[in-house]
Motif scaffolding. Structure first.
Motif, PDB file in Angstrom:
ATOM      1  N   LYS A  95       0.832  -1.210   0.000  1.00 54.53           N
ATOM      2  CA  LYS A  95       0.000   0.000   0.000  1.00 54.53           C
ATOM      3  C   LYS A  95       0.869   1.264   0.000  1.00 54.53           C
ATOM      4  CE  LYS A  95      -3.312  -0.226   3.008  1.00 54.53           C
ATOM      5  NZ  LYS A  95      -4.084  -0.133   4.282  1.00 54.53           N
ATOM      6  N   ASP A 147      -5.757   1.562  14.405  1.00 53.20           N
ATOM      7  CA  ASP A 147      -6.440   0.587  13.546  1.00 53.20           C
ATOM      8  C   ASP A 147      -7.660   0.117  14.347  1.00 53.20           C
ATOM      9  OD1 ASP A 147      -6.063  -1.029  10.917  1.00 53.20           O
ATOM     10  OD2 ASP A 147      -6.515  -2.583  12.384  1.00 53.20           O
ATOM     11  N   MET A 148      -8.189  -1.025  13.987  1.00 51.38           N
ATOM     12  CA  MET A 148      -9.382  -1.523  14.674  1.00 51.38           C
ATOM     13  C   MET A 148      -9.169  -1.563  16.190  1.00 51.38           C
ATOM     14  SD  MET A 148     -10.915  -4.683  12.714  1.00 51.38           S
ATOM     15  CE  MET A 148     -12.103  -5.603  13.611  1.00 51.38           C
ATOM     16  N   GLY A 149     -10.104  -0.996  16.934  1.00 53.34           N
ATOM     17  CA  GLY A 149     -10.061  -1.072  18.397  1.00 53.34           C
ATOM     18  C   GLY A 149      -9.158  -0.043  19.055  1.00 53.34           C
ATOM     19  N   ARG A 187      -6.954  13.762   9.722  1.00 50.17           N
ATOM     20  CA  ARG A 187      -6.488  12.375   9.803  1.00 50.17           C
ATOM     21  C   ARG A 187      -7.617  11.422  10.141  1.00 50.17           C
ATOM     22  NH1 ARG A 187      -6.293   7.899   9.567  1.00 50.17           N
ATOM     23  NH2 ARG A 187      -4.674   6.391  10.102  1.00 50.17           N
ATOM     24  N   GLN A 218     -20.643  -2.121   5.652  1.00 42.96           N
ATOM     25  CA  GLN A 218     -20.483  -3.025   6.799  1.00 42.96           C
ATOM     26  C   GLN A 218     -19.404  -2.464   7.704  1.00 42.96           C
ATOM     27  OE1 GLN A 218     -18.176  -6.704   6.389  1.00 42.96           O
ATOM     28  NE2 GLN A 218     -19.889  -7.806   7.272  1.00 42.96           N
ATOM     29  N   VAL A 223     -13.637   4.153  10.020  1.00 44.44           N
ATOM     30  CA  VAL A 223     -13.652   4.140   8.554  1.00 44.44           C
ATOM     31  C   VAL A 223     -15.086   4.102   8.012  1.00 44.44           C
ATOM     32  CG1 VAL A 223     -12.891   2.878   6.508  1.00 44.44           C
ATOM     33  CG2 VAL A 223     -11.400   3.007   8.515  1.00 44.44           C
ATOM     34  N   GLY A 224     -15.910   3.198   8.548  1.00 49.90           N
ATOM     35  CA  GLY A 224     -17.274   3.056   8.046  1.00 49.90           C
ATOM     36  C   GLY A 224     -18.103   4.324   8.220  1.00 49.90           C
ATOM     37  N   HIS A 244     -20.981  -4.567  14.863  1.00 50.61           N
ATOM     38  CA  HIS A 244     -21.034  -5.860  15.549  1.00 50.61           C
ATOM     39  C   HIS A 244     -22.271  -5.983  16.434  1.00 50.61           C
ATOM     40  CE1 HIS A 244     -19.365  -3.336  18.696  1.00 50.61           C
ATOM     41  NE2 HIS A 244     -19.648  -4.278  19.562  1.00 50.61           N
ATOM     42  N   MET A 296     -13.962  -6.163   8.794  1.00 51.14           N
ATOM     43  CA  MET A 296     -12.983  -7.228   9.070  1.00 51.14           C
ATOM     44  C   MET A 296     -12.460  -7.867   7.787  1.00 51.14           C
ATOM     45  SD  MET A 296     -15.653  -9.108  11.447  1.00 51.14           S
ATOM     46  CE  MET A 296     -16.698  -8.957  10.041  1.00 51.14           C
ATOM     47  N   ALA A 316     -12.867  -0.983   1.929  1.00 53.84           N
ATOM     48  CA  ALA A 316     -12.369  -0.066   2.953  1.00 53.84           C
ATOM     49  C   ALA A 316     -11.606  -0.814   4.043  1.00 53.84           C
ATOM     50  CB  ALA A 316     -13.529   0.719   3.551  1.00 53.84           C
ATOM     51  N   ASN A 344      -8.317   1.992   0.783  1.00 53.92           N
ATOM     52  CA  ASN A 344      -8.219   2.558   2.140  1.00 53.92           C
ATOM     53  C   ASN A 344      -6.886   3.254   2.389  1.00 53.92           C
ATOM     54  OD1 ASN A 344      -6.285   0.641   3.056  1.00 53.92           O
ATOM     55  ND2 ASN A 344      -7.898  -0.816   3.567  1.00 53.92           N
ATOM     56  N   GLY A 347      -5.808   6.674   4.768  1.00 54.41           N
ATOM     57  CA  GLY A 347      -5.362   6.727   6.167  1.00 54.41           C
ATOM     58  C   GLY A 347      -3.856   6.874   6.269  1.00 54.41           C
TER      59      GLY A 347
HETATM   60  P1  NAD Z   1     -12.960   0.576  14.301  1.00 58.74           P
HETATM   61  O1  NAD Z   1     -12.559  -0.248  15.465  1.00 58.74           O
HETATM   62  O2  NAD Z   1     -13.097   2.047  14.444  1.00 58.74           O
HETATM   63  O3  NAD Z   1     -14.361   0.026  13.719  1.00 58.74           O
HETATM   64  C1  NAD Z   1     -14.565  -1.323  13.395  1.00 58.74           C
HETATM   65  C2  NAD Z   1     -16.044  -1.492  13.068  1.00 58.74           C
HETATM   66  O4  NAD Z   1     -16.274  -2.825  12.623  1.00 58.74           O
HETATM   67  C3  NAD Z   1     -16.955  -1.247  14.277  1.00 58.74           C
HETATM   68  O5  NAD Z   1     -18.097  -0.517  13.879  1.00 58.74           O
HETATM   69  C4  NAD Z   1     -17.376  -2.681  14.650  1.00 58.74           C
HETATM   70  O6  NAD Z   1     -18.625  -2.725  15.314  1.00 58.74           O
HETATM   71  C5  NAD Z   1     -17.435  -3.286  13.263  1.00 58.74           C
HETATM   72  N1  NAD Z   1     -17.508  -4.738  13.309  1.00 58.74           N
HETATM   73  C6  NAD Z   1     -16.774  -5.596  14.049  1.00 58.74           C
HETATM   74  N2  NAD Z   1     -17.218  -6.846  13.861  1.00 58.74           N
HETATM   75  C7  NAD Z   1     -18.246  -6.760  12.977  1.00 58.74           C
HETATM   76  C8  NAD Z   1     -19.124  -7.717  12.394  1.00 58.74           C
HETATM   77  N3  NAD Z   1     -19.019  -8.997  12.690  1.00 58.74           N
HETATM   78  N4  NAD Z   1     -20.068  -7.265  11.521  1.00 58.74           N
HETATM   79  C9  NAD Z   1     -20.180  -5.959  11.222  1.00 58.74           C
HETATM   80  N5  NAD Z   1     -19.383  -5.022  11.752  1.00 58.74           N
HETATM   81  C10 NAD Z   1     -18.428  -5.418  12.618  1.00 58.74           C
HETATM   82  O7  NAD Z   1     -11.932   0.201  13.120  1.00 58.74           O
HETATM   83  P2  NAD Z   1     -11.569   1.044  11.830  1.00 58.74           P
HETATM   84  O8  NAD Z   1     -10.370   1.854  12.139  1.00 58.74           O
HETATM   85  O9  NAD Z   1     -12.800   1.683  11.289  1.00 58.74           O
HETATM   86  O10 NAD Z   1     -11.082  -0.123  10.851  1.00 58.74           O
HETATM   87  C11 NAD Z   1     -11.991  -0.885  10.060  1.00 58.74           C
HETATM   88  C12 NAD Z   1     -11.218  -1.583   8.954  1.00 58.74           C
HETATM   89  O11 NAD Z   1     -10.549  -0.601   8.163  1.00 58.74           O
HETATM   90  C13 NAD Z   1     -10.122  -2.543   9.420  1.00 58.74           C
HETATM   91  O12 NAD Z   1     -10.011  -3.588   8.461  1.00 58.74           O
HETATM   92  C14 NAD Z   1      -8.865  -1.686   9.364  1.00 58.74           C
HETATM   93  O13 NAD Z   1      -7.694  -2.470   9.244  1.00 58.74           O
HETATM   94  C15 NAD Z   1      -9.165  -0.896   8.111  1.00 58.74           C
HETATM   95  N6  NAD Z   1      -8.405   0.355   7.978  1.00 58.74           N
HETATM   96  C16 NAD Z   1      -8.466   1.327   8.934  1.00 58.74           C
HETATM   97  C17 NAD Z   1      -7.764   2.527   8.745  1.00 58.74           C
HETATM   98  C18 NAD Z   1      -7.856   3.659   9.718  1.00 58.74           C
HETATM   99  O14 NAD Z   1      -7.361   4.741   9.393  1.00 58.74           O
HETATM  100  N7  NAD Z   1      -8.480   3.499  10.874  1.00 58.74           N
HETATM  101  C19 NAD Z   1      -6.982   2.715   7.600  1.00 58.74           C
HETATM  102  C20 NAD Z   1      -6.945   1.709   6.629  1.00 58.74           C
HETATM  103  C21 NAD Z   1      -7.671   0.530   6.834  1.00 58.74           C
END
Ligand code: NAD
Length: 418
Positions: A95, A147-149, A187, A218, A223-224, A244, A296, A316, A344, A347
């Motif tokens: 990336k 990242d996530m969490g 950011r 989803q 990100v969502g 989730h 995920m 994403a 994505n 970021g």
């Molecule tokens: P986050 O922790 O802010 O959000 C994750 C979301 O996924 C939450 O809404 C959670 O409820 C949801 N989720 C978890 N399990 C689920 C399920 N079984 N069904 C539906 N939804 C579910 O994380 P994020 O930063 O938004 O990252 C999301 C994805 O984007 C990851 O794959 C991450 O690697 C990728 N990503 C994030 C960034 C960033 O800048 N944060 C950049 C590039 C890629």
């Protein structure tokens, strides 16, 4: 035998070998490109609020040091293991190279459900994880991000822990920090904004207007939620969304500003509505123009790929589509795939801008950040489209070929060491 096992690393390995075949990379050069340079595993003990002690496993994988420091997010999730973190580090390398950033890929994480911790325990774990990583990271060695969490607050704790150890403030050790402590404007929004920008480019190529188009998303985290807001700004109608805790769908369109307000207060989608509740299992297969997996890995397997009814698949999340599903999608040219390492990339591009601003102690306004972000994304998008057209390959193959080739060229120029 390698320490990188499990389905997510298998996916990264399979994808890499497909690209290596396409680029005719000799067998004896492949392991050097695929396997991470370093992997660090640490135990992180913390005092829990009830007086007991708990130990969490943490990891950091640095894929290659050939182009500069490594760069990558830190994930707090129950699924985290060395194979998952390793795969995410590998993807980060391709990336960063595709976007033309002077970084190798990295990723880290702690095996924990952050929702099971109090705020005090979360701070203790975040600080302990960074403390354990201090010998292995640095502004010119390895720069962390969310990242996530994980989120801005956790990045602030990381930065503070590292800075206290150095005896001076070192803002550039992490990106995705609050603006108050050296974070950059734009950011938090960067990944989702980038997704919406690229979706607009893809829809433009298909000749489908954004205004009135339908989207399903989803994941409603960082990100969502920003993707939803940015698509809505472009006139797109949100007809399905999940996290989730809940899944909602309504072909007439969901109220995006009410959703955003609800999640701002509640932190989760559950409790938003009793009327539009839907089955999450079928969400991705519903008809829509734009489908955005933003949660995920591996949610689109071969069976799901056959069922998709979208025009644009905007990845994403990292690694949402398995290699088996890719084979199905190659037979479905009516679906325009925006592969994760392009889709994505917003970021890490704005993380790079944050690092540059911190190093220079010279901060930009938000319009400059967003304008530069779109220019980098536009260049990467154009390169992927050109290469896919010229070589008659999928967008993923084209994007990864560009990334892998750049890392390979740099390794060949430098020699074996990095
Ligand atoms: P986050 O922790 O802010 O959000 C994750 C979301 O996924 C939450 O809404 C959670 O409820 C949801 N989720 C978890 N399990 C689920 C399920 N079984 N069904 C539906 N939804 C579910 O994380 P994020 O930063 O938004 O990252 C999301 C994805 O984007 C990851 O794959 C991450 O690697 C990728 N990503 C994030 C960034 C960033 O800048 N944060 C950049 C590039 C890629």
């Amino acid at each position: 035998m390698s320490i990188y096992t499990g389905p997510v690393f298998e996916m990264a390995r399979t994808q890499f070998h497909r690209i290596a075949d396409h680029l005719a990379i000799p067998a004896d050069e492949r392991d050097r490109l695929l396997y991470p340079k370093r992997a660090i595993a640490v135990s992180c003990p913390i005092h829990r609020d009830d007086g007991t002690t708990a130990v969490f496993q943490g990891y950091r994988v640095q894929h290659h040091l050939t182009l500069g420091p490594t760069k990558g997010g830190t994930r707090f999730a129950p699924s985290v293991d060395i194979g998952e973190v390793g795969a995410l580090a590998v993807w980060m390398s391709w990336k960063c190279a595709l976007a033309g950033l002077p970084y190798g890929g990295a990723k880290g994480g702690v095996t924990v459900d952050p929702r099971s911790l109090s705020r005090h325990e979360l701070e203790a774990l975040s600080r302990r994880y960074m403390q354990e990583m201090i010998p292995f990271v640095g502004p010119h060695t390895d720069v962390m991000a969310p990242d996530m969490g994980t989120n801005e607050q956790i990045m602030a704790w990381f930065m503070d822990t590292y800075s206290m150890y150095q005896g001076q403030t070192v803002m550039e050790i992490v990106t995705g920090k609050p603006v108050a402590v050296g974070g950059t404007l734009g950011r938090k929004e960067a990944t989702g904004r980038g997704v919406a920008y690229l979706v607009e480019r893809a829809m433009g190529r298909l000749g489908v207007p954004m205004a009135g188009a339908t989207a399903i998303v989803q994941g409603f985290g960082n990100v969502g939620s920003v993707t939803v807001a940015s698509l809505a700004d472009r006139g797109v109608k949100l007809i399905g969304v999940s996290d989730h805790t809940a899944c909602y769908a309504d072909p007439r369109g969901l109220d995006v500003s009410a959703l955003l307000q609800h999640v701002d207060k509640a932190g989760i989608l559950a409790g938003f509505s009793t009327e539009a509740l839907a089955d999450p299992a079928g969400l991705l297969a519903r008809p829509c123009d734009i489908l955005v997996p933003a949660a995920m890995e591996r949610v689109i397997d071969a069976a799901m790929a056959k069922r998709l009814q979208c025009r644009v698949l905007a990845e994403a999340a990292n690694g949402p589509t398995t290699p088996d599903a890719d084979e199905v999608l190659e037979q479905r040219p009516e679906i325009f795939v925006l592969p994760d390492i392009l889709c994505n990339a917003g970021g890490v591009i704005v993380s790079y801008f944050e690092w540059v601003q911190d190093l220079q102690q010279f901060f930009w306004d938000e319009a400059e950040v967003t304008d530069r972000l779109y220019r980098v994304l536009q260049r990467a998008f154009a390169q992927v489209m050109e290469r896919a057209g010229r070589e008659g390959v999928s967008h993923r193959t084209a994007a990864m070929a560009i990334g892998v080739q750049k890392v390979r060229d740099a390794k060949q120029a430098r020699g074996l060491f990095p």
